[in-house]
Design a protein around this motif. Structure first.
Motif, PDB file in Angstrom:
ATOM      1  N   THR A  64       0.867  -1.167   0.000  1.00  0.00           N
ATOM      2  CA  THR A  64       0.000   0.000   0.000  1.00  0.00           C
ATOM      3  C   THR A  64       0.912   1.226   0.000  1.00  0.00           C
ATOM      4  O   THR A  64       1.857   1.285   0.793  1.00  0.00           O
ATOM      5  CB  THR A  64      -0.901   0.020   1.252  1.00  0.00           C
ATOM      6  OG1 THR A  64      -1.708  -1.155   1.244  1.00  0.00           O
ATOM      7  CG2 THR A  64      -1.793   1.248   1.274  1.00  0.00           C
ATOM      8  N   TYR A  65       0.658   2.175  -0.894  1.00  0.00           N
ATOM      9  CA  TYR A  65       1.497   3.363  -1.028  1.00  0.00           C
ATOM     10  C   TYR A  65       0.656   4.473  -1.657  1.00  0.00           C
ATOM     11  O   TYR A  65      -0.440   4.232  -2.168  1.00  0.00           O
ATOM     12  CB  TYR A  65       2.739   3.073  -1.891  1.00  0.00           C
ATOM     13  CG  TYR A  65       2.370   2.443  -3.207  1.00  0.00           C
ATOM     14  CD1 TYR A  65       2.010   3.219  -4.309  1.00  0.00           C
ATOM     15  CD2 TYR A  65       2.336   1.053  -3.342  1.00  0.00           C
ATOM     16  CE1 TYR A  65       1.629   2.634  -5.495  1.00  0.00           C
ATOM     17  CE2 TYR A  65       1.958   0.475  -4.534  1.00  0.00           C
ATOM     18  CZ  TYR A  65       1.596   1.263  -5.601  1.00  0.00           C
ATOM     19  OH  TYR A  65       1.207   0.695  -6.774  1.00  0.00           O
ATOM     20  N   THR A  66       1.191   5.699  -1.635  1.00  0.00           N
ATOM     21  CA  THR A  66       0.489   6.850  -2.213  1.00  0.00           C
ATOM     22  C   THR A  66       1.327   7.443  -3.336  1.00  0.00           C
ATOM     23  O   THR A  66       2.546   7.610  -3.193  1.00  0.00           O
ATOM     24  CB  THR A  66       0.213   7.922  -1.137  1.00  0.00           C
ATOM     25  OG1 THR A  66      -0.574   7.318  -0.102  1.00  0.00           O
ATOM     26  CG2 THR A  66      -0.552   9.102  -1.707  1.00  0.00           C
ATOM     27  N   LEU A  67       0.661   7.749  -4.452  1.00  0.00           N
ATOM     28  CA  LEU A  67       1.316   8.359  -5.604  1.00  0.00           C
ATOM     29  C   LEU A  67       0.829   9.788  -5.794  1.00  0.00           C
ATOM     30  O   LEU A  67      -0.332  10.096  -5.533  1.00  0.00           O
ATOM     31  CB  LEU A  67       1.011   7.570  -6.887  1.00  0.00           C
ATOM     32  CG  LEU A  67       1.458   6.121  -6.931  1.00  0.00           C
ATOM     33  CD1 LEU A  67       1.083   5.499  -8.274  1.00  0.00           C
ATOM     34  CD2 LEU A  67       2.950   6.001  -6.689  1.00  0.00           C
ATOM     35  N   ALA A  68       1.728  10.645  -6.278  1.00  0.00           N
ATOM     36  CA  ALA A  68       1.403  12.029  -6.656  1.00  0.00           C
ATOM     37  C   ALA A  68       1.452  12.116  -8.176  1.00  0.00           C
ATOM     38  O   ALA A  68       2.407  11.650  -8.798  1.00  0.00           O
ATOM     39  CB  ALA A  68       2.408  12.994  -6.040  1.00  0.00           C
ATOM     40  N   TYR A  69       0.413  12.710  -8.768  1.00  0.00           N
ATOM     41  CA  TYR A  69       0.257  12.780 -10.223  1.00  0.00           C
ATOM     42  C   TYR A  69       0.458  14.187 -10.754  1.00  0.00           C
ATOM     43  O   TYR A  69       0.064  15.162 -10.105  1.00  0.00           O
ATOM     44  CB  TYR A  69      -1.150  12.311 -10.623  1.00  0.00           C
ATOM     45  CG  TYR A  69      -1.301  10.825 -10.540  1.00  0.00           C
ATOM     46  CD1 TYR A  69      -1.152  10.034 -11.665  1.00  0.00           C
ATOM     47  CD2 TYR A  69      -1.566  10.198  -9.332  1.00  0.00           C
ATOM     48  CE1 TYR A  69      -1.266   8.657 -11.593  1.00  0.00           C
ATOM     49  CE2 TYR A  69      -1.680   8.822  -9.245  1.00  0.00           C
ATOM     50  CZ  TYR A  69      -1.527   8.065 -10.377  1.00  0.00           C
ATOM     51  OH  TYR A  69      -1.631   6.711 -10.307  1.00  0.00           O
ATOM     52  N   THR A  70       1.033  14.278 -11.959  1.00  0.00           N
ATOM     53  CA  THR A  70       1.154  15.527 -12.699  1.00  0.00           C
ATOM     54  C   THR A  70       0.586  15.287 -14.090  1.00  0.00           C
ATOM     55  O   THR A  70       1.069  14.404 -14.823  1.00  0.00           O
ATOM     56  CB  THR A  70       2.629  15.978 -12.808  1.00  0.00           C
ATOM     57  OG1 THR A  70       3.168  16.088 -11.489  1.00  0.00           O
ATOM     58  CG2 THR A  70       2.736  17.316 -13.533  1.00  0.00           C
ATOM     59  N   TRP A  71      -0.437  16.058 -14.455  1.00  0.00           N
ATOM     60  CA  TRP A  71      -1.156  15.883 -15.718  1.00  0.00           C
ATOM     61  C   TRP A  71      -0.720  16.933 -16.721  1.00  0.00           C
ATOM     62  O   TRP A  71      -0.574  18.101 -16.378  1.00  0.00           O
ATOM     63  CB  TRP A  71      -2.662  15.985 -15.477  1.00  0.00           C
ATOM     64  CG  TRP A  71      -3.142  14.971 -14.488  1.00  0.00           C
ATOM     65  CD1 TRP A  71      -3.195  15.125 -13.129  1.00  0.00           C
ATOM     66  CD2 TRP A  71      -3.583  13.650 -14.760  1.00  0.00           C
ATOM     67  NE1 TRP A  71      -3.652  13.963 -12.558  1.00  0.00           N
ATOM     68  CE2 TRP A  71      -3.906  13.049 -13.525  1.00  0.00           C
ATOM     69  CE3 TRP A  71      -3.754  12.917 -15.935  1.00  0.00           C
ATOM     70  CZ2 TRP A  71      -4.377  11.740 -13.432  1.00  0.00           C
ATOM     71  CZ3 TRP A  71      -4.227  11.616 -15.837  1.00  0.00           C
ATOM     72  CH2 TRP A  71      -4.535  11.045 -14.599  1.00  0.00           C
ATOM     73  N   ASN A  72      -0.553  16.518 -17.977  1.00  0.00           N
ATOM     74  CA  ASN A  72      -0.207  17.424 -19.068  1.00  0.00           C
ATOM     75  C   ASN A  72      -1.294  17.277 -20.144  1.00  0.00           C
ATOM     76  O   ASN A  72      -1.086  16.608 -21.169  1.00  0.00           O
ATOM     77  CB  ASN A  72       1.176  17.087 -19.624  1.00  0.00           C
ATOM     78  CG  ASN A  72       1.595  18.001 -20.758  1.00  0.00           C
ATOM     79  OD1 ASN A  72       1.099  19.118 -20.879  1.00  0.00           O
ATOM     80  ND2 ASN A  72       2.485  17.525 -21.593  1.00  0.00           N
ATOM     81  N   GLY A  73      -2.451  17.871 -19.861  1.00  0.00           N
ATOM     82  CA  GLY A  73      -3.576  17.781 -20.787  1.00  0.00           C
ATOM     83  C   GLY A  73      -3.908  16.343 -21.104  1.00  0.00           C
ATOM     84  O   GLY A  73      -3.958  15.491 -20.210  1.00  0.00           O
ATOM     85  N   ASP A  74      -4.136  16.057 -22.393  1.00  0.00           N
ATOM     86  CA  ASP A  74      -4.408  14.694 -22.839  1.00  0.00           C
ATOM     87  C   ASP A  74      -3.183  14.075 -23.508  1.00  0.00           C
ATOM     88  O   ASP A  74      -3.298  13.105 -24.245  1.00  0.00           O
ATOM     89  CB  ASP A  74      -5.607  14.680 -23.809  1.00  0.00           C
ATOM     90  CG  ASP A  74      -6.904  15.001 -23.109  1.00  0.00           C
ATOM     91  OD1 ASP A  74      -7.016  14.757 -21.886  1.00  0.00           O
ATOM     92  OD2 ASP A  74      -7.830  15.503 -23.782  1.00  0.00           O
ATOM     93  N   GLU A  75      -2.001  14.659 -23.226  1.00  0.00           N
ATOM     94  CA  GLU A  75      -0.765  14.175 -23.845  1.00  0.00           C
ATOM     95  C   GLU A  75       0.018  13.215 -22.953  1.00  0.00           C
ATOM     96  O   GLU A  75       0.614  12.266 -23.453  1.00  0.00           O
ATOM     97  CB  GLU A  75       0.129  15.352 -24.227  1.00  0.00           C
ATOM     98  CG  GLU A  75      -0.497  16.221 -25.306  1.00  0.00           C
ATOM     99  CD  GLU A  75       0.327  17.463 -25.597  1.00  0.00           C
ATOM    100  OE1 GLU A  75       1.484  17.544 -25.143  1.00  0.00           O
ATOM    101  OE2 GLU A  75      -0.202  18.345 -26.285  1.00  0.00           O
ATOM    102  N   SER A  76       0.021  13.484 -21.639  1.00  0.00           N
ATOM    103  CA  SER A  76       0.799  12.624 -20.753  1.00  0.00           C
ATOM    104  C   SER A  76       0.386  12.823 -19.303  1.00  0.00           C
ATOM    105  O   SER A  76      -0.231  13.828 -18.946  1.00  0.00           O
ATOM    106  CB  SER A  76       2.305  12.905 -20.895  1.00  0.00           C
ATOM    107  OG  SER A  76       2.614  14.192 -20.412  1.00  0.00           O
ATOM    108  N   VAL A  77       0.753  11.855 -18.495  1.00  0.00           N
ATOM    109  CA  VAL A  77       0.620  11.955 -17.053  1.00  0.00           C
ATOM    110  C   VAL A  77       1.828  11.245 -16.452  1.00  0.00           C
ATOM    111  O   VAL A  77       2.269  10.213 -16.949  1.00  0.00           O
ATOM    112  CB  VAL A  77      -0.715  11.357 -16.534  1.00  0.00           C
ATOM    113  CG1 VAL A  77      -0.854   9.885 -16.934  1.00  0.00           C
ATOM    114  CG2 VAL A  77      -0.846  11.533 -15.031  1.00  0.00           C
ATOM    115  N   THR A  78       2.386  11.837 -15.409  1.00  0.00           N
ATOM    116  CA  THR A  78       3.507  11.231 -14.695  1.00  0.00           C
ATOM    117  C   THR A  78       3.112  11.052 -13.234  1.00  0.00           C
ATOM    118  O   THR A  78       2.214  11.737 -12.738  1.00  0.00           O
ATOM    119  CB  THR A  78       4.783  12.086 -14.780  1.00  0.00           C
ATOM    120  OG1 THR A  78       4.530  13.367 -14.188  1.00  0.00           O
ATOM    121  CG2 THR A  78       5.246  12.260 -16.213  1.00  0.00           C
TER     122      THR A  78
END
Length: 145
Positions: A64-78
């Motif tokens: 069990t862990y927590t992730l932080a997301y960064t969205w770049n429109g509909d092109e990518s997500v990290t």
């Protein structure tokens, strides 16, 4: 953590439709085999998840862990670990979406760092299973909508 597992698949849809499925993180247990639960802890101004707590069971890697997301429109997500688990100390990944004229090529890259020693070959195999299962599940989910 330089070594990454990467794979791609072509999905018969547009980027917005593919990214909508990717951004629906609470539904991952329905199509991303190793994800047992995904709880959104916070969302950004665009409504997409920013932090998500996961329960993962990928055979040799269960945690069990927590992730932080960064969205770049509909092109990518990290994403990257914001709260490590007992086994997963690092988990960096991204989805890249590219129009091909015959759908969207989705590339999934993943690198897992573990707090416990594991033979590199076994860790890479677990990463490959996670990536391949997620891509096949994503394609089926998007095209089945």
């Amino acid at each position: 953590m330089a070594d990454r597992t990467s794979s791609s698949i072509t999905v018969d849809a547009d980027r917005a439709r593919v990214m909508a499925v990717i951004a629906d993180l609470p539904s991952y247990p329905e199509w991303a085999g190793q994800v047992k639960s995904a709880e959104v802890l916070s969302s950004g101004p665009d409504g997409r998840p920013e932090t998500v707590r996961f329960v993962l069971d990928a055979g040799v890697i269960s945690d069990t862990y927590t992730l932080a997301y960064t969205w770049n429109g509909d092109e990518s997500v990290t994403w990257q670990v914001s709260e490590p688990g007992k086994m997963v100390s690092e988990l960096d990944g991204r989805y890249l979406l590219a129009d091909t004229g015959k759908g969207v090529e989705v590339t999934y890259e993943l690198a897992v760092g573990l707090a416990v020693p594991m033979i590199g070959m076994i860790k890479r195999k677990a990463e490959k299973v996670i990536v391949d299962t997620a891509l096949k599940g994503l394609k089926k989910r998007v095209e089945g909508r």
